[in-house]
Design an enzyme around this catalytic site. Structure first.
Site, PDB file in Angstrom:
ATOM      1  N   ASN A  51       0.797  -1.238   0.000  1.00  0.00           N
ATOM      2  CA  ASN A  51       0.000   0.000   0.000  1.00  0.00           C
ATOM      3  C   ASN A  51       0.828   1.287   0.000  1.00  0.00           C
ATOM      4  OD1 ASN A  51      -2.598  -1.303   0.045  1.00  0.00           O
ATOM      5  ND2 ASN A  51      -2.092  -1.926   2.130  1.00  0.00           N
ATOM      6  N   ARG A  62      -3.705   7.908  -0.573  1.00  0.00           N
ATOM      7  CA  ARG A  62      -4.106   7.116   0.578  1.00  0.00           C
ATOM      8  C   ARG A  62      -4.166   7.954   1.861  1.00  0.00           C
ATOM      9  NH1 ARG A  62       0.090   2.812   3.301  1.00  0.00           N
ATOM     10  NH2 ARG A  62      -1.464   1.929   4.704  1.00  0.00           N
ATOM     11  N   TYR A 109      -0.888  10.197   6.110  1.00  0.00           N
ATOM     12  CA  TYR A 109       0.359  10.020   5.348  1.00  0.00           C
ATOM     13  C   TYR A 109       0.673  11.265   4.524  1.00  0.00           C
ATOM     14  CZ  TYR A 109      -0.364   5.142   6.582  1.00  0.00           C
ATOM     15  OH  TYR A 109      -0.534   3.984   7.283  1.00  0.00           O
ATOM     16  N   ASN A 169      10.394   0.061   5.057  1.00  0.00           N
ATOM     17  CA  ASN A 169       9.042   0.372   5.522  1.00  0.00           C
ATOM     18  C   ASN A 169       8.169  -0.778   5.060  1.00  0.00           C
ATOM     19  OD1 ASN A 169       6.536   1.246   6.168  1.00  0.00           O
ATOM     20  ND2 ASN A 169       6.724   3.276   5.266  1.00  0.00           N
ATOM     21  N   GLU A 184      14.128   0.479  10.476  1.00  0.00           N
ATOM     22  CA  GLU A 184      12.675   0.324  10.307  1.00  0.00           C
ATOM     23  C   GLU A 184      12.072   1.720  10.217  1.00  0.00           C
ATOM     24  OE1 GLU A 184      10.475  -2.172  13.159  1.00  0.00           O
ATOM     25  OE2 GLU A 184       8.835  -0.719  13.033  1.00  0.00           O
ATOM     26  N   HIS A 225       8.619   4.250   9.425  1.00  0.00           N
ATOM     27  CA  HIS A 225       7.180   4.505   9.208  1.00  0.00           C
ATOM     28  C   HIS A 225       7.000   5.987   8.979  1.00  0.00           C
ATOM     29  CE1 HIS A 225       6.436   0.461  10.410  1.00  0.00           C
ATOM     30  NE2 HIS A 225       7.210   0.655  11.465  1.00  0.00           N
ATOM     31  N   ARG A 279      -1.340   5.839  16.871  1.00  0.00           N
ATOM     32  CA  ARG A 279      -2.439   5.229  16.111  1.00  0.00           C
ATOM     33  C   ARG A 279      -2.979   4.002  16.854  1.00  0.00           C
ATOM     34  NH1 ARG A 279      -0.605   4.679  10.056  1.00  0.00           N
ATOM     35  NH2 ARG A 279      -2.862   4.382   9.820  1.00  0.00           N
TER      36      ARG A 279
HETATM   37  C1  DQA Z   1       3.216   2.565   7.854  1.00  0.00           C
HETATM   38  C2  DQA Z   1       2.431   2.276   9.140  1.00  0.00           C
HETATM   39  C3  DQA Z   1       1.758   0.918   9.072  1.00  0.00           C
HETATM   40  O1  DQA Z   1       1.047   0.676  10.270  1.00  0.00           O
HETATM   41  C4  DQA Z   1       0.793   0.878   7.919  1.00  0.00           C
HETATM   42  O2  DQA Z   1       0.189  -0.408   7.815  1.00  0.00           O
HETATM   43  C5  DQA Z   1       1.399   1.289   6.632  1.00  0.00           C
HETATM   44  C6  DQA Z   1       2.351   2.408   6.631  1.00  0.00           C
HETATM   45  C7  DQA Z   1       3.799   3.998   7.843  1.00  0.00           C
HETATM   46  O3  DQA Z   1       4.636   4.267   6.986  1.00  0.00           O
HETATM   47  O4  DQA Z   1       3.397   4.846   8.645  1.00  0.00           O
HETATM   48  O5  DQA Z   1       1.066   0.784   5.579  1.00  0.00           O
HETATM   49  O6  DQA Z   1       4.301   1.662   7.785  1.00  0.00           O
END
Ligand code: DQA
Length: 153
Positions: A12, A19, A24, A75, A99, A101, A108
């Site tokens: 995604n 999105r 985001y 990510n 990692e 995000h 969240r």
């Molecule tokens: C994400 C956070 C995840 O929880 C979510 O499922 C995503 C994007 C972020 O970049 O904030 O798809 O990894």
């Protein structure tokens, strides 16, 4: 010396810009990754990028990255929260990874507070939006510099 860096984006993340724009960044993924690739770091870098909506394809790419990159920036999207297979691939890759995000996962839903890979990452960046990948690379360069210095000793 040019550091080889691979940015990996999971499910995604190709939908950025369309999105959940309140959560985001509104920019498309290519622009965000492009800015991270072109940023002037203190060392020269070569940044490759791979995005997939499929867990197996992500695992294949991580396996191929073994021995081929100095650093991974990952990510994994929702897979972060439950994919033991991705964790195992990152362990087998034996390459330091950040990692990342874009959103602040800790602000969240509770299921996003869990990561099955954070403990094996050298750092976790969450909530830095469009700058997240760039920050991860800056942190990675810092880590690698320390490692090179230790090796020289
Ligand atoms: C994400 C956070 C995840 O929880 C979510 O499922 C995503 C994007 C972020 O970049 O904030 O798809 O990894």
């Amino acid at each position: 010396m040019r550091l080889k860096i691979l940015i990996i984006n999971g499910p995604n993340l190709n939908m950025l810009g369309l999105r959940e724009t309140s959560v985001y960044p509104q920019a498309p993924l290519e622009r965000i990754v492009g800015a991270a690739a072109e940023y002037k770091y203190e060392m020269p870098v070569k940044v490759d990028h791979f995005q997939s909506n499929h867990e197996g394809e992500l695992i294949d790419r991580i396996q191929d990255a073994r021995g081929a990159y100095d650093l991974l920036v990952v990510n994994a999207g929702a897979l972060t929260h439950y994919s033991i297979a991705l964790r195992d691939a990152l362990l087998a890759c034996e390459t330091p990874f950040a990692e990342v995000h874009l959103s602040n996962v800790f602000a969240r839903e509770p299921f996003r507070h869990v990561s099955v890979m954070a403990d094996i990452a050298f750092c976790v960046i969450s909530g830095a939006g469009e700058t997240a990948y760039t920050l991860a690379i800056i942190a990675g360069i810092n880590l690698l510099k320390k490692k090179f210095k230790e090796k020289k000793k």
